[in-house]
Each structure stands twice: as C-alpha cells, then as structure tokens.
Enzyme design. Structure first.
Site, mmCIF file in Angstrom:
data_model
loop_
_atom_site.group_PDB
_atom_site.id
_atom_site.type_symbol
_atom_site.label_atom_id
_atom_site.label_comp_id
_atom_site.label_asym_id
_atom_site.label_seq_id
_atom_site.Cartn_x
_atom_site.Cartn_y
_atom_site.Cartn_z
ATOM 1 N N HIS A 256 49.424 10.690 18.822
ATOM 2 C CA HIS A 256 48.315 9.741 18.700
ATOM 3 C C HIS A 256 47.813 9.347 20.091
ATOM 4 O O HIS A 256 46.612 9.399 20.369
ATOM 5 C CB HIS A 256 48.796 8.495 17.933
ATOM 6 C CG HIS A 256 47.784 7.399 17.826
ATOM 7 N ND1 HIS A 256 47.288 6.980 16.626
ATOM 8 C CD2 HIS A 256 47.189 6.634 18.771
ATOM 9 C CE1 HIS A 256 46.421 5.993 16.843
ATOM 10 N NE2 HIS A 256 46.353 5.771 18.143
ATOM 11 N N GLU A 257 48.751 8.957 20.961
ATOM 12 C CA GLU A 257 48.361 8.508 22.303
ATOM 13 C C GLU A 257 47.897 9.675 23.171
ATOM 14 O O GLU A 257 46.925 9.546 23.917
ATOM 15 C CB GLU A 257 49.497 7.742 22.967
ATOM 16 C CG GLU A 257 49.915 6.470 22.230
ATOM 17 C CD GLU A 257 48.780 5.506 21.922
ATOM 18 O OE1 GLU A 257 47.788 5.453 22.685
ATOM 19 O OE2 GLU A 257 48.869 4.801 20.901
ATOM 20 N N HIS B 231 44.325 10.552 22.544
ATOM 21 C CA HIS B 231 43.354 9.713 23.256
ATOM 22 C C HIS B 231 43.074 10.280 24.649
ATOM 23 O O HIS B 231 41.920 10.344 25.080
ATOM 24 C CB HIS B 231 43.880 8.277 23.405
ATOM 25 C CG HIS B 231 43.812 7.463 22.155
ATOM 26 N ND1 HIS B 231 42.635 7.202 21.490
ATOM 27 C CD2 HIS B 231 44.790 6.835 21.454
ATOM 28 C CE1 HIS B 231 42.890 6.438 20.430
ATOM 29 N NE2 HIS B 231 44.193 6.219 20.377
#
Length: 164
Positions: free
Chosen positions: A69-70, A73
């Site tokens: 998820h990170e 980004h």
C-alpha cells in the site's frame, strides 16, 4: 528494524520495476510512526514510515497489505507526479495491476488508544459540559475564548480533569 519488512519493501519495488519496465528510486525506511496509522509515505522526502507496534501485532497482513500500500504511493508519485489523488486511479492501478491486491484505503488492525487528560469546561446550559484536550486548554490559558453554540456563553474551566 525488521529485515522482513525491508525485504518486503525491496520485493515490492522489484515487482513494480518488472511491471513498468523501469527503475525506481528507493526510499528511506523508518519505524518511527506511532498512533493509528500503520504506514505513511512521505512522497517529496522519498521516505516510508511504519508503525512498529502494529507491525508486531499484525505481521503477516502488514507485510502482505500495508507495505505494498505504502510502496504503491511512492511508485504512483514517481510515475504520475504530485498532482494525483492519494488513493486515486493511479494508485489503484498499481495496487491491482502490480500487487494484485484490493486497493483498500485503511487497515482494520486493532489500535490501542492511549489515555489522555481532558479538562472539563462548562457553559450555562444544563448539559453543557465540554472536555477539552490539553492543547485546547493551553490556548485558553493564553487568552483564547470558546463559546457554546447553543447559549452563546463563554466556556469556563471547572477545575476538573478526567483521564480518558
């Protein structure tokens, strides 16, 4: 710092490089995050921060979901620039296409809330009790005033504190 987590970050970058057929600048990785967030991507600083307590308590899911998820980004920022939405189409494309994961915005980990002091303020309403944070209480001591929306009276400190 966890070697498993660092290894997972690297693996996510390698997956993205294979998928997009280009290289990506690796971020600084830190375990200096507390509170409710599992991870944060500081895009302009090229830095990932992870919550060590939530990692310890949810290790498998953290490695499977939170790390990609990170990283997604960071990849989205490097590919598409700063003007994209944090969980917009570009980020979702990476989550689905590169990592084959559902693009969930938030984790569902149990988070222990820390105890905080509340300073009790009152107005002239019968049920007009307002618990203030330490920060707001400090602003009052510096001269700021707060008013009740119903009776319009100034909220006054009762001298009471509660530990919640």
């Amino acid at each position: 710092m966890s070697e498993h987590l660092l290894s997972r970050v690297e693996h996510c970058y390698q997956q993205a490089e294979t998928f997009f057929k280009r290289s990506f600048v690796r971020p600084e990785v830190s375990f200096k995050l507390r509170g409710q967030k599992a991870g944060v991507a500081h895009l302009t600083e090229n830095k990932l921060r992870f919550n060590p307590q939530l990692y310890r308590e949810n290790r498998d899911d953290f490695l499977k979901q939170t790390v990609p998820h990170e990283v997604a980004h960071m990849i989205a920022h490097q590919l598409f620039g700063a003007k994209i939405q944090p969980h917009g189409d570009e980020w979702q494309l990476i989550m689905r296409g590169v990592y084959e994961l559902a693009p969930n915005r938030c984790h569902t980990y149990a988070v222990q809330r820390r105890k905080v002091n509340r300073f009790i303020y009152r107005c002239s309403c019968p049920d007009g009790e307002f618990p203030f944070s330490a920060q707001r209480h400090a602003l009052v001591s510096k001269g700021r005033r707060y008013y009740c929306r119903r009776c319009k009276a100034t909220l006054n400190f009762t001298g009471e504190q509660r530990h919640e």
